[in-house]
Design an enzyme around this catalytic site. Sequence first.
Site: not given
Length: 479
Positions: A98-100, A409
């Site tokens: 996953r994105h931060g 993340a």
Amino acid sequence: MTSSVRVLGRNLPELCVIMTPNFWILVVALLINITGFYCCLYSEEDPDIPVIAKYFTTKGRYEEVNPHLRDDILFVNRSALKPPSPQCREAHLTAVIRHGTRYPTIKNIQKMRRLYGLVESRASGEESWLREIQSQWTMWYTDDMDGRLAMKGVSDHKHLAVRLSKLFPSLLTEEKLRAGQVNFMTSSKHRCVNSTLSFMAGLTEQWAIRDVEFEHTLNDALMRFFDKCTRFVEEIDKNATALAEMQLFKEGPEMRRVQEKIADRLRVPYQSITEEMAEAAFDLCAYEFAIKAVNSPWCCLFDEVDALVMEYSNDLKQFWKRSYGHDINSKASCILFHDVFSRLDKAANEIKSGQQVTEAVTIQIGHAETLLPLLTLLGFFRDSEALKSTNFAQQAQRSFRTSYMMPYAANLLLVLYDCGNGDLRLQALLNEKPVAFPGLTDLTSSMPRYEDVRSHYRELLRGCDFETECQLFNKPVDS
Ligand SMILES: *[C@@H]1O[C@H](CO)[C@@H](O)[C@H](O)[C@H]1NC(C)=O
Ligand SMILES: *[C@@H]1O[C@H](CO)[C@@H](O)[C@H](O)[C@H]1NC(C)=O
Ligand SMILES: *[C@@H]1O[C@H](CO)[C@@H](O)[C@H](O)[C@H]1NC(C)=O
């Protein structure tokens, strides 16, 4: 501890004891009160961490799921991997990440602004946290931040990249990166692209690579399958009834009590604290912590019981919109499931035929909405009972907790090991911790044979066709 400090804080003006044995305790209490922390002060471990930080669901910090990272953000524990024999070698890694940490979206920012306006103009009381909100805190979130990756999100991914290179020192290497054996794929959303660039920067900075730029590919068909799955869009995304359990909980007694307690703390009429306002307050506490690492005065609007209710409300949403609540939620990820397994198959076949594995590492960066359906399809965090509006208390011990599963993340790592003589093993790690495939418990090792994993998921490997699952069967007749 928290509540006793709060009582002391409230009663302080009425205490006139001076120069008694309790004097210094009072001075300390007064200082705490003046510095404006008092009720947020005591997390057992660290005063900078809100007591409620472990309930922030998909807005939680990765360090809360892996607390040892608070002391050393680059710490890895290779002995936790435990391959069945010393000659096992890591042969391939697929990471779905996953994105931060990101800023709130416009919609959230607008809600926060409304709450701040209310607290600024209408709330009253002498509590230091309230004075801090009213006189020091400013609404620094602006509409243009709209869901962008925060600086903390950049370091989330840089640090994760370095940790993964330490965890898999023969796979995620400078040599393999330079040889094009490490591939990067991302959702086209800016926060995901920037997370990908940050992950790469973590590697290139560590190895001081300045002479090459590495490529990444955008792939929304795989990383944003939820937008492309018509049946999901029509039956779930656009359909409020699909989330009826969440809505009922939001209108129910537990949530109402949280709103009343917030109103009491602010001394404003009950009707001014809607469910949306409560959510905005919880978000403010969560974002201030995730983005700026501060234990903000907004956190004082909640005690731990309130936070559990807010957490459940969010978990209900994720459960019915992205997970076990409806079959199509996880089936929408069939396309990603096959993508991951076809890569593992390819690597397995290369090993079996004595060739070098062409793709050592694949990094796939997406959203909570990407990872949660995939984890669901694989059977992780499934409880015997569904999450409902009426079973908050019975669900206290549930395994479905997005605070634990889905911080910024969050990542699922699938590692293929070559143990020699055709013995291939597959290990899953969630947020860098080894996990057993649900229903596949090999008591001798957390690392089952790859063929056993394949046979465990054989139905999905044979079927689970994205086109078939995602087509709308009962198209409503136009009237
Ligand atoms: C590393 O992992 C092993 C095995 O899970 C565990 O026993 C050990 O305590 C861990 N070490 C540290 C420093 O976390
Ligand atoms: C992503 O990075 C680019 C280039 O570094 C920057 O211009 C942009 O503002 C960043 N976008 C987000 C959403 O943070
Ligand atoms: C909306 O969701 C409900 C509950 O899951 C379902 O019965 C209904 O068929 C859905 N409506 C549409 C248009 O898909």
